[in-house]
Each structure stands twice: as structure tokens, then as C-alpha cells.
Design a protein around this motif. Structure first.
Motif, mmCIF file in Angstrom:
data_model
loop_
_atom_site.group_PDB
_atom_site.id
_atom_site.type_symbol
_atom_site.label_atom_id
_atom_site.label_comp_id
_atom_site.label_asym_id
_atom_site.label_seq_id
_atom_site.Cartn_x
_atom_site.Cartn_y
_atom_site.Cartn_z
ATOM 1 N N GLN A 44 0.890 -1.086 -0.079
ATOM 2 C CA GLN A 44 -0.231 -0.038 -0.005
ATOM 3 C C GLN A 44 0.953 1.169 -0.139
ATOM 4 O O GLN A 44 0.263 2.470 -0.236
ATOM 5 C CB GLN A 44 -1.129 0.043 1.167
ATOM 6 C CG GLN A 44 -0.497 0.035 2.510
ATOM 7 C CD GLN A 44 0.041 -1.319 3.362
ATOM 8 O OE1 GLN A 44 0.548 -2.170 2.473
ATOM 9 N NE2 GLN A 44 -0.228 -1.296 4.463
ATOM 10 N N VAL A 45 2.083 1.138 0.292
ATOM 11 C CA VAL A 45 2.937 2.658 0.314
ATOM 12 C C VAL A 45 3.199 2.967 -0.966
ATOM 13 O O VAL A 45 4.069 2.411 -1.689
ATOM 14 C CB VAL A 45 4.271 2.349 1.433
ATOM 15 C CG1 VAL A 45 5.233 3.321 1.167
ATOM 16 C CG2 VAL A 45 4.050 1.778 2.540
ATOM 17 N N ARG A 46 2.868 4.121 -1.403
ATOM 18 C CA ARG A 46 3.211 4.739 -2.759
ATOM 19 C C ARG A 46 4.359 5.641 -2.685
ATOM 20 O O ARG A 46 5.080 6.055 -3.654
ATOM 21 C CB ARG A 46 1.941 5.306 -3.349
ATOM 22 C CG ARG A 46 0.777 4.194 -3.366
ATOM 23 C CD ARG A 46 1.081 3.681 -4.953
ATOM 24 N NE ARG A 46 0.231 2.484 -5.019
ATOM 25 C CZ ARG A 46 -1.036 2.518 -5.326
ATOM 26 N NH1 ARG A 46 -1.732 3.608 -5.447
ATOM 27 N NH2 ARG A 46 -1.940 1.213 -5.273
ATOM 28 N N GLU A 47 4.472 6.253 -1.518
ATOM 29 C CA GLU A 47 5.248 7.585 -1.468
ATOM 30 C C GLU A 47 6.018 7.607 -0.153
ATOM 31 O O GLU A 47 5.086 7.347 1.080
ATOM 32 C CB GLU A 47 4.594 8.912 -1.643
ATOM 33 C CG GLU A 47 5.492 9.970 -1.713
ATOM 34 C CD GLU A 47 4.612 11.317 -2.061
ATOM 35 O OE1 GLU A 47 3.320 11.372 -1.899
ATOM 36 O OE2 GLU A 47 5.387 12.366 -1.742
ATOM 37 N N VAL A 48 7.151 7.921 -0.124
ATOM 38 C CA VAL A 48 8.055 7.968 1.238
ATOM 39 C C VAL A 48 8.244 9.534 1.370
ATOM 40 O O VAL A 48 9.173 9.987 0.431
ATOM 41 C CB VAL A 48 9.174 7.177 1.222
ATOM 42 C CG1 VAL A 48 9.872 7.594 2.584
ATOM 43 C CG2 VAL A 48 8.705 5.718 1.408
ATOM 44 N N ILE A 49 7.995 10.267 2.454
ATOM 45 C CA ILE A 49 8.118 11.558 2.486
ATOM 46 C C ILE A 49 9.315 11.576 3.399
ATOM 47 O O ILE A 49 8.870 11.317 4.737
ATOM 48 C CB ILE A 49 7.100 12.593 2.897
ATOM 49 C CG1 ILE A 49 5.957 12.223 1.882
ATOM 50 C CG2 ILE A 49 7.551 13.899 3.032
ATOM 51 C CD1 ILE A 49 4.491 12.749 2.199
ATOM 52 N N LEU A 50 10.445 12.466 3.008
ATOM 53 C CA LEU A 50 11.496 12.267 4.120
ATOM 54 C C LEU A 50 11.555 13.745 4.857
ATOM 55 O O LEU A 50 11.543 14.789 4.152
ATOM 56 C CB LEU A 50 12.871 12.073 3.382
ATOM 57 C CG LEU A 50 13.257 10.922 2.778
ATOM 58 C CD1 LEU A 50 14.593 10.943 1.798
ATOM 59 C CD2 LEU A 50 13.377 9.654 3.871
#
Lengths: 196, 196
Positions: free
Chosen positions: A135-141
Motif C-alpha cells: 500500500q505504500v506509494r510515497e515516502v516523504i523524508l
């Protein structure tokens, strides 16, 4: 201080708090003993309670008293976004904005080679396992914009992108409400570079 | 911080320490939970131990774990001199000089009319009873050289002298090692006035 070993022990113990030196510790001990014994007992109980109850969320690694924290359990949140922060305090700051509805991963630290803290020590394996969930589409650092926070973001971005994960970073720029004249030059240069 | 009531309680309790605000308290709690749980437990035990064991010396009112403190019990000290200080920390500073061999009376505060602290609240009755003992020949006022410390010394001097007791005050003057150019004018003026 005079001949009280329990007072000396208290002053020693208070010095383990970050930012507390010998004089501050003595002042704190004096204040508690002279003016706030109730506060001393309350603080003792809170310390024991927290040391016993506080653990890490098995999903995002933030502080919680359950196996999984309330944020990770909240089905109203957008599970496609995962925001990576350094500490629970940073997570709390993100939450206060009200502008983020996704989930978190809390590093509980930052990469700092000088202190012997590398990707392994901040739990990169756990992060990689977490972002591998479909389900993870985007990782925001959202690590801090300090030298170590930037280095951490850089290294994490490299490792995540090489696994084909979409990675973004909070934008650098001029803080809201500030006048250019008083903003440091590095920030203005970055705001110019990242103009939109 | 996230959903941990014991962590929130700990942050609240840490704020009772003098000079600790919301951000420092959160930083301290985070540090203890993440890096030093042993320190948290140690601090809890020290707080409980001190709150239970520390009491006031029945003669000089400093902190002690006995009925009478070691200083008051020391028969090698000169019982004809009684030095009045504000706090046990001030007493410790006097002791570190190695220049004083008499006994003490610790006010555990200072006269501060704005805070509702008058002679009664700092135990003037106990001090008067103590100096009425026949062996006391001289009372040395060593309250701080702040506005409140000076006021305290002034009021105590008045009350003690009216009972026929010899009262002295630590001398005001230029600190050892300092250059006149950098000493504040009030101090120079006092040093001139009190020249010897």
C-alpha cells in the motif's frame, strides 16, 4: 551541599538529564526539597511509570504504550504515504500542522557517522520492510534540515530509490512571515534553486 | 508527543523543575526513554529517597538526614561565631573557602516583601532563639549581595543589634583577579567607601 548522601545522590541523578550541569542540578534539588516535595514524589512516580510503560510501536517505532500506536491503527489515515521523521517530537510537529493525513516512520535518531550511528543503527532494515508493503506509494523524508538530518535524508533517499520507491523531501525555502533581509543566505539560495 | 499518557505525565512532572519549560521537558523525557531508562529509574529512586530522608537540622536548619547536622555537632568549630546564609548552597560556598571555622544558621530563603516573605517566614524566631544562646558572640551576615539579600541583612542586623548582639556583614568590594576598568561602578563606589 551539606552532609546528606541522599541529596548528593539526587544531584548526581539530576545531572543525567540533558542540559543539566552541576549548578542547575543543585538548584533543582534544593527547590524540590525546600519548596516542592510533592513534585519530587510526583516526578519519581512519573519516571517509574514511563520507564515501565513506554515502548515502541511495532509498525512506526514511535513511543506508545500498546503494541501498535493509535496513529498506525487509525484506518482513516492514508496508508499510501509514509512520512519519515527523526523523533516523536518531530512527528508531533507534523501532526500539529494538520496538513498531513498519511502514516509515519520514526527513526528515533539520525545517521551520524562521527557518533558511530549508521543506517543499521537507525533501523533501516525495519524501514525497508515497512515500505515494501504494497500500500505504500510515497515516502516523504521529513528529517531535520541540519547537516545530519540532510545526510540521513540523502542516504535514505538513495537506498529507497534503488528499490524503486517514490521518495520526496520537504521543500527547503523561506519561512512564512520572514523578511528576505533577515533570512540566511543559504536558505535564500535554496529557495531560488527550488523555485516553483 | 504521541498517544502515551505516561509520557505526557512525565513531561508535565519534569516541568515542575525550576527553569524547565515545555520543550526542555519533552527533550528530557525523550532522552530518558530512548537513551537512558536506567537513568530514569535511578532518578526516580533518588527523588523518592531524598524526599523521604532529607530534613532540616534542628539547630541551623540546613538540609541533613539526622536531627542535628554534622557541622553543628562538630566540637572543633568555633561556637562563638554564627554565620547567617540564605541557602545550603551558599553555606557550601562558605565552607569551600576554608576560611570560616564557626557555625551556621541557614535561612532557607530571603526576605522578599513582594512575595509575601517577611522575617517570620524565614524563621526569625528560631534565629533569635539560637543567637540568645550564651556562647554566641558574633553573628556574621552572609546573605547574598542582591537587593533582596541586602534587605534581609539590613532587617536582620536591625533586629539583632536591638538585642545587643554583635553583628557584622561580609565586606563589599572589588572581586579578586578583576581589573577596575571592568568592574561595575556601584561595586567600585562601595569598595571606596569601605576602604581599609
Amino acid at each position: 551541599m551539606p552532609d546528606t548522601s541522599s541529596l548528593s545522590s539526587l544531584i548526581e541523578a539530576l545531572r543525567r538529564l540533558p542540559g543539566v550541569g552541576a549548578k542547575s542540578a543543585a538548584r533543582m534539588a534544593f527547590h524540590l526539597m525546600q519548596h516542592d516535595r510533592e513534585g519530587a514524589v510526583l516526578l519519581a512516580r512519573s519516571l517509574e511509570g514511563a520507564a515501565r510503560a513506554v515502548k515502541h510501536c511495532q509498525r512506526c517505532h514511535t513511543f506508545t504504550e500498546s503494541d501498535i500506536c493509535n496513529t498506525c491503527l487509525d484506518t482513516n489515515r492514508d496508508a499510501s504515504q509514509l512520512c519519515v521523521v527523526e523523533t516523536p517530537a518531530d512527528q508531533a510537529a507534523m501532526e500539529r500542522t494538520g496538513a498531513y493525513k498519511g502514516l509515519y516512520f520514526v527513526l528515533m535518531g539520525k545517521i551520524s557517522p562521527l557518533d558511530g550511528v549508521g543506517p543499521k543503527e537507525i533501523g533501516i532494515e525495519r524501514l525497508l520492510a515497512r515500505v515494501a508493503e504494497p500500500q505504500v506509494r510515497e515516502v516523504i523524508l521529513a528529517t531535520n534540515f541540519t547537516a545530519e538530518g540532510e545526510a540521513t535524508a540523502h542516504i535514505l533517499a538513495h537506498m529507497l530509490k534503488s528499490r524503486g520507491i517514490q521518495v520526496t523531501r520537504l521543500s527547503r525555502g523561506v519561512p512564512i512571515g520572514s523578511e528576505l533581509e533577515y533570512v540566511d543566505l543559504g536558505t535564500i539560495a535554496h529557495a531560488l534553486e527550488d523555485r516553483r
